[in-house]
Write a protein that holds these residues in place. Structure first.
Motif, PDB file in Angstrom:
ATOM      1  N   ARG A 140      74.006  -2.869  37.895  1.00 24.36           N
ATOM      2  CA  ARG A 140      72.894  -2.027  37.133  1.00 24.36           C
ATOM      3  C   ARG A 140      72.313  -3.277  36.343  1.00 24.36           C
ATOM      4  O   ARG A 140      72.925  -4.130  35.595  1.00 24.36           O
ATOM      5  CB  ARG A 140      73.755  -0.915  36.275  1.00 24.36           C
ATOM      6  CG  ARG A 140      74.462  -0.045  37.108  1.00 24.36           C
ATOM      7  CD  ARG A 140      73.819   0.928  37.889  1.00 24.36           C
ATOM      8  NE  ARG A 140      74.294   1.934  38.737  1.00 24.36           N
ATOM      9  CZ  ARG A 140      74.428   1.783  40.087  1.00 24.36           C
ATOM     10  NH1 ARG A 140      73.923   0.825  40.718  1.00 24.36           N
ATOM     11  NH2 ARG A 140      75.274   2.659  40.665  1.00 24.36           N
ATOM     12  N   VAL A 142      70.054  -2.988  32.736  1.00 28.06           N
ATOM     13  CA  VAL A 142      69.727  -2.061  31.453  1.00 28.06           C
ATOM     14  C   VAL A 142      68.801  -3.120  30.519  1.00 28.06           C
ATOM     15  O   VAL A 142      68.873  -4.094  30.048  1.00 28.06           O
ATOM     16  CB  VAL A 142      70.796  -1.275  30.982  1.00 28.06           C
ATOM     17  CG1 VAL A 142      70.026  -0.809  29.665  1.00 28.06           C
ATOM     18  CG2 VAL A 142      71.472  -0.588  31.690  1.00 28.06           C
ATOM     19  N   ASN A 177      58.542  -2.251  29.929  1.00 30.23           N
ATOM     20  CA  ASN A 177      58.260  -1.023  30.822  1.00 30.23           C
ATOM     21  C   ASN A 177      57.908  -0.951  32.279  1.00 30.23           C
ATOM     22  O   ASN A 177      58.566  -0.814  33.047  1.00 30.23           O
ATOM     23  CB  ASN A 177      57.801   0.212  30.205  1.00 30.23           C
ATOM     24  CG  ASN A 177      58.316   0.749  28.777  1.00 30.23           C
ATOM     25  OD1 ASN A 177      59.619   0.563  28.614  1.00 30.23           O
ATOM     26  ND2 ASN A 177      57.693   1.691  28.158  1.00 30.23           N
ATOM     27  N   ALA A 184      62.784  -2.501  39.537  1.00 27.90           N
ATOM     28  CA  ALA A 184      63.559  -1.535  40.197  1.00 27.90           C
ATOM     29  C   ALA A 184      63.240  -1.369  41.598  1.00 27.90           C
ATOM     30  O   ALA A 184      63.741  -1.166  42.239  1.00 27.90           O
ATOM     31  CB  ALA A 184      63.277  -0.081  39.327  1.00 27.90           C
ATOM     32  N   LYS A 193      70.042  -0.671  40.336  1.00 32.18           N
ATOM     33  CA  LYS A 193      69.335   0.095  39.602  1.00 32.18           C
ATOM     34  C   LYS A 193      68.968  -0.550  38.353  1.00 32.18           C
ATOM     35  O   LYS A 193      69.657  -1.167  37.705  1.00 32.18           O
ATOM     36  CB  LYS A 193      70.220   1.357  39.348  1.00 32.18           C
ATOM     37  CG  LYS A 193      70.532   2.206  40.534  1.00 32.18           C
ATOM     38  CD  LYS A 193      71.259   3.398  40.306  1.00 32.18           C
ATOM     39  CE  LYS A 193      71.559   4.091  41.560  1.00 32.18           C
ATOM     40  NZ  LYS A 193      70.438   4.631  42.348  1.00 32.18           N
ATOM     41  N   ASN A 195      66.967   0.139  34.570  1.00 32.80           N
ATOM     42  CA  ASN A 195      66.194   1.205  33.665  1.00 32.80           C
ATOM     43  C   ASN A 195      65.902   0.576  32.366  1.00 32.80           C
ATOM     44  O   ASN A 195      66.593  -0.227  31.747  1.00 32.80           O
ATOM     45  CB  ASN A 195      67.208   2.403  33.737  1.00 32.80           C
ATOM     46  CG  ASN A 195      67.278   3.388  35.031  1.00 32.80           C
ATOM     47  OD1 ASN A 195      66.292   4.018  35.369  1.00 32.80           O
ATOM     48  ND2 ASN A 195      68.277   3.094  35.624  1.00 32.80           N
ATOM     49  N   LEU A 225      73.416   4.475  30.955  1.00 35.61           N
ATOM     50  CA  LEU A 225      72.604   3.796  32.128  1.00 35.61           C
ATOM     51  C   LEU A 225      73.124   2.626  32.695  1.00 35.61           C
ATOM     52  O   LEU A 225      73.122   2.590  33.845  1.00 35.61           O
ATOM     53  CB  LEU A 225      71.205   3.578  31.589  1.00 35.61           C
ATOM     54  CG  LEU A 225      70.314   4.611  31.414  1.00 35.61           C
ATOM     55  CD1 LEU A 225      69.791   5.084  33.093  1.00 35.61           C
ATOM     56  CD2 LEU A 225      70.540   5.848  30.624  1.00 35.61           C
ATOM     57  N   THR A 234      66.744   5.172  38.945  1.00 40.24           N
ATOM     58  CA  THR A 234      66.029   3.800  38.599  1.00 40.24           C
ATOM     59  C   THR A 234      64.846   3.903  38.280  1.00 40.24           C
ATOM     60  O   THR A 234      64.052   4.613  38.675  1.00 40.24           O
ATOM     61  CB  THR A 234      66.415   3.017  39.731  1.00 40.24           C
ATOM     62  OG1 THR A 234      66.317   1.417  39.718  1.00 40.24           O
ATOM     63  CG2 THR A 234      65.663   3.350  41.129  1.00 40.24           C
ATOM     64  N   GLY A 236      63.397   4.216  35.469  1.00 39.36           N
ATOM     65  CA  GLY A 236      63.128   5.118  34.390  1.00 39.36           C
ATOM     66  C   GLY A 236      63.416   4.640  33.012  1.00 39.36           C
ATOM     67  O   GLY A 236      63.692   3.522  32.700  1.00 39.36           O
ATOM     68  N   VAL A 243      64.738  11.748  29.715  1.00 38.64           N
ATOM     69  CA  VAL A 243      63.450  10.899  30.005  1.00 38.64           C
ATOM     70  C   VAL A 243      62.603  10.806  28.944  1.00 38.64           C
ATOM     71  O   VAL A 243      62.367  11.935  28.262  1.00 38.64           O
ATOM     72  CB  VAL A 243      63.052  11.288  31.087  1.00 38.64           C
ATOM     73  CG1 VAL A 243      61.683  10.808  31.673  1.00 38.64           C
ATOM     74  CG2 VAL A 243      63.925  11.540  32.510  1.00 38.64           C
TER      75      VAL A 243
END
Length: 246
Positions: A140, A142, A177, A184, A193, A195, A225, A234, A236, A243
């Motif tokens: 993951r 993040v 972002n 992703a 994933k 995020n 996350l 993923t 997001g 969200v």
């Protein structure tokens, strides 16, 4: 995916020696993760590691300057050599400059300096650690974003983020972002994933401790996350209430 079988779960948090980064490290450490605490400063990093170890957490210092290719690549090689894989990468390191400057007057030098850490640092670190992430069964990534990077929130008069018009910082977090969505998509075939999280208005050095939330409260979204299952999202952007608008 190339998997190294191991029972040891590993996590790296850049800027993990203080603030939200340290709170994330603490939370993941209490869940049993073996931690790499990423820091530029040896003394600050060692102090943070000492505090984590005193809590019974398996932690060690990883010297890493996210603005320097050689530093990042050396750190990535060390993690892969000593841990064999990386389950969680938290891109937490970030700066804000020129908070008192009008967007019409902020220098390009300041804007570039902020982007070097907040945007290019995220890209540099993530790319360098992909080999270690691919060795995990369910890695993951993040990225610590901000409500100030949400075009929807900063343009919403009802949002707490609508009045903070910081050219360099805000736009760098908006760029992050887009970077996250791109990563992703690229890492989806590996089951990795990626995020972005919005921790809320957290009291840290970044805002002279003016935030409404504690670092532990802000860290909770990142920890959630970072530890999602294979059925988790993923690409997001998430906050305490779920969200968030891009």
């Amino acid at each position: 995916m190339n998997v190294t079988a191991t029972a040891c779960k590993t996590a790296l948090i850049t800027g993990g020696n203080k603030g939200i980064g340290f709170a994330i490290a603490t939370g993941l450490g209490k869940q049993g993760y073996s931690l790499w605490v990423g820091a530029r400063d040896v003394r600050r990093g060692q102090r943070a590691v000492g505090q984590l170890v005193a809590m019974g957490i398996n932690a060690r210092l990883l010297l890493i300057d996210v603005t320097d290719d050689e530093s990042v690549n050396a750190a990535a090689r060390r993690v892969l050599k000593e841990s064999g894989h990386l389950d969680i990468l938290v891109n937490n390191a970030g700066i804000i400059l020129g908070a008192d400057a009008s967007p019409l007057e902020q220098s390009l030098a300041e804007v570039k300096a902020v982007y070097e850490v907040n945007v290019f640092g995220v890209i540099r670190v993530t790319q360098a650690f992909v080999p270690a992430l691919r060795k995990s069964e369910s890695a993951r990534v993040v990225i610590i974003g901000s409500g100030l990077g949400s075009l929807g929130l900063v343009n919403n008069a009802a949002s707490i983020y609508s009045t903070a018009n910081f050219l360099a910082y805000n736009s760098s977090k908006t760029a992050v972002n887009a970077v996250a969505v791109s990563f992703a998509k690229a890492l989806a075939p590996d089951g990795i994933k990626v995020n972005v999280i919005e921790p809320g208005s957290v009291a840290t050095d970044l805002n002279e401790h003016q935030g409404a939330l504690t670092p532990d409260e802000g860290a909770s979204v990142a920890i959630r996350l970072a530890t999602i299952g294979d059925d988790g999202p993923t690409g997001g952007f998430f906050g305490h209430e779920g969200v968030q608008p891009w």
